[in-house]
Design an enzyme around this catalytic site. Structure first.
Site, PDB file in Angstrom:
ATOM      1  N   LEU A   1       0.793  -1.233   0.000  1.00 38.07           N
ATOM      2  CA  LEU A   1       0.000   0.000   0.000  1.00 38.07           C
ATOM      3  C   LEU A   1       0.824   1.282   0.000  1.00 38.07           C
ATOM      4  O   LEU A   1       0.288   2.355  -0.250  1.00 38.07           O
ATOM      5  CB  LEU A   1      -0.958  -0.014   1.211  1.00 38.07           C
ATOM      6  CG  LEU A   1      -1.982  -1.161   1.185  1.00 38.07           C
ATOM      7  CD1 LEU A   1      -2.907  -1.077   2.388  1.00 38.07           C
ATOM      8  CD2 LEU A   1      -2.795  -1.136  -0.108  1.00 38.07           C
TER       9      LEU A   1
ATOM     10  N   HIS B   1      -3.691  -4.892  -9.315  1.00 38.81           N
ATOM     11  CA  HIS B   1      -4.742  -4.004  -8.808  1.00 38.81           C
ATOM     12  C   HIS B   1      -6.079  -4.701  -9.052  1.00 38.81           C
ATOM     13  O   HIS B   1      -6.297  -5.257 -10.145  1.00 38.81           O
ATOM     14  CB  HIS B   1      -4.686  -2.653  -9.527  1.00 38.81           C
ATOM     15  CG  HIS B   1      -5.711  -1.689  -9.036  1.00 38.81           C
ATOM     16  ND1 HIS B   1      -5.574  -1.018  -7.835  1.00 38.81           N
ATOM     17  CD2 HIS B   1      -6.898  -1.308  -9.553  1.00 38.81           C
ATOM     18  CE1 HIS B   1      -6.653  -0.262  -7.641  1.00 38.81           C
ATOM     19  NE2 HIS B   1      -7.462  -0.420  -8.660  1.00 38.81           N
TER      20      HIS B   1
ATOM     21  N   ASN C   1       2.757  -4.627 -10.357  1.00 43.59           N
ATOM     22  CA  ASN C   1       1.736  -4.483  -9.314  1.00 43.59           C
ATOM     23  C   ASN C   1       0.466  -5.174  -9.786  1.00 43.59           C
ATOM     24  O   ASN C   1       0.220  -5.302 -10.994  1.00 43.59           O
ATOM     25  CB  ASN C   1       1.446  -2.992  -9.076  1.00 43.59           C
ATOM     26  CG  ASN C   1       0.375  -2.770  -8.011  1.00 43.59           C
ATOM     27  OD1 ASN C   1       0.437  -3.334  -6.931  1.00 43.59           O
ATOM     28  ND2 ASN C   1      -0.634  -1.972  -8.345  1.00 43.59           N
TER      29      ASN C   1
ATOM     30  N   GLU D   1      -7.006 -13.002  -9.417  1.00 44.26           N
ATOM     31  CA  GLU D   1      -5.679 -12.436  -9.104  1.00 44.26           C
ATOM     32  C   GLU D   1      -4.664 -13.554  -8.879  1.00 44.26           C
ATOM     33  O   GLU D   1      -3.504 -13.459  -9.301  1.00 44.26           O
ATOM     34  CB  GLU D   1      -5.752 -11.578  -7.833  1.00 44.26           C
ATOM     35  CG  GLU D   1      -6.589 -10.334  -7.999  1.00 44.26           C
ATOM     36  CD  GLU D   1      -6.562  -9.494  -6.743  1.00 44.26           C
ATOM     37  OE1 GLU D   1      -5.494  -9.354  -6.141  1.00 44.26           O
ATOM     38  OE2 GLU D   1      -7.620  -8.947  -6.385  1.00 44.26           O
TER      39      GLU D   1
HETATM   40  C1  GRF Z   1      -5.450  -7.607  -3.580  1.00 42.57           C
HETATM   41  O1  GRF Z   1      -6.824  -7.419  -3.839  1.00 42.57           O
HETATM   42  C2  GRF Z   1      -4.643  -6.809  -4.564  1.00 42.57           C
HETATM   43  O2  GRF Z   1      -5.271  -6.684  -5.818  1.00 42.57           O
HETATM   44  C3  GRF Z   1      -4.571  -5.463  -3.905  1.00 42.57           C
HETATM   45  O3  GRF Z   1      -4.457  -5.721  -2.523  1.00 42.57           O
HETATM   46  C4  GRF Z   1      -5.042  -6.992  -2.249  1.00 42.57           C
HETATM   47  C5  GRF Z   1      -4.014  -7.820  -1.544  1.00 42.57           C
HETATM   48  O4  GRF Z   1      -4.588  -8.949  -1.012  1.00 42.57           O
HETATM   49  N1  GRF Z   1      -3.448  -4.712  -4.400  1.00 42.57           N
HETATM   50  P1  GRF Z   1      -3.589  -9.985  -0.273  1.00 42.57           P
HETATM   51  O5  GRF Z   1      -2.936  -9.242   0.870  1.00 42.57           O
HETATM   52  O6  GRF Z   1      -2.592 -10.442  -1.284  1.00 42.57           O
HETATM   53  O7  GRF Z   1      -4.487 -11.093   0.179  1.00 42.57           O
END
Ligand code: GRF
Length: 203
Positions: free
Chosen positions: A87, A106, A104, A176
């Site tokens: 973050l 998103h 990254n 993801e």
């Molecule tokens: C994910 O939704 C990613 O897209 C965003 O932050 C979240 C991270 O989730 N950037 P995690 O900590 O990997 O479970």
């Protein structure tokens, strides 16, 4: 061996998908470090459980110094930096040293629902409130902006009328965990070529 560092701030399920990809041999790479800007991130435990060196530079303590500290750990030691739910906004020398070597993920279809302050459940709430019919996730290169670098992959999901942000988040997270390991694998194999603002992905 292709060497990567993964930066996290939270639970680390995206990190886990990369760890699983390496452990299964799907990704021919080594995770040299997991670095968190949050001392409470569960992802640190995931690294430790997999024998991966974990570093914590909590942003509440190190404030503006996080980027420099991360650079000091990874300079000349990794080929790719993976932001997996990280973050803090990277700035300064790390962006020069690792130009076009930071990616990254998103949780939306960039350029929708992204940019400053758009992270976590807020992204999905905006999508649900807007009434989009598809959403998804984007893996992209990191540049000086926020969520503005060249796009590598996007995976889509349907959005239903009665979806809540939480339901949508869970649906996208599954995608993801496919997109991020695949992107890391293809980059490690030299199959992602940057052409200005766009990429060519060879499969
Ligand atoms: C994910 O939704 C990613 O897209 C965003 O932050 C979240 C991270 O989730 N950037 P995690 O900590 O990997 O479970």
């Amino acid at each position: 061996m292709f060497r990567i560092a993964v930066l996290i701030s939270g639970s680390g399920s995206d990190l886990q998908s990369v760890i699983d990809g390496v452990n299964s041999g799907y990704i021919k790479a080594s995770i040299e470090a997991v670095i968190s800007d949050n001392k409470d991130a569960y992802g640190i435990k995931r690294a430790e459980e997999n024998g991966i060196p974990a570093y914590v530079f909590d942003k509440r303590e190190y404030k503006e110094g996080v980027s420099e500290l991360i650079l000091s750990v990874i300079k000349d030691k990794v080929d790719l930096v993976v932001l997996a739910g990280f973050l803090s906004v990277l700035k300064g020398d790390i962006l020069k040293e690792f130009r076009d070597r930071i990616i990254n993920i998103h949780p939306s279809l960039i350029p929708a629902f992204c940019g400053k302050g758009m992270y976590g459940i807020k992204v999905h709430q905006k999508a649900v409130d807007y009434g989009v019919k598809v959403s998804g996730c984007t893996v992209h290169f990191v540049d000086e902006g926020t969520d503005t670098g060249p796009i590598i992959f996007q995976r889509t999901v349907p959005v239903y009328f009665d979806d809540t942000a939480d339901i949508l988040q869970k649906r996208i997270l599954k995608e993801e965990h496919i997109a991020l390991p695949e992107a890391v694998k293809l980059i490690s194999e030299g199959k992602v070529v940057l052409k200005g603002r766009k990429t060519i992905v060879m499969d």
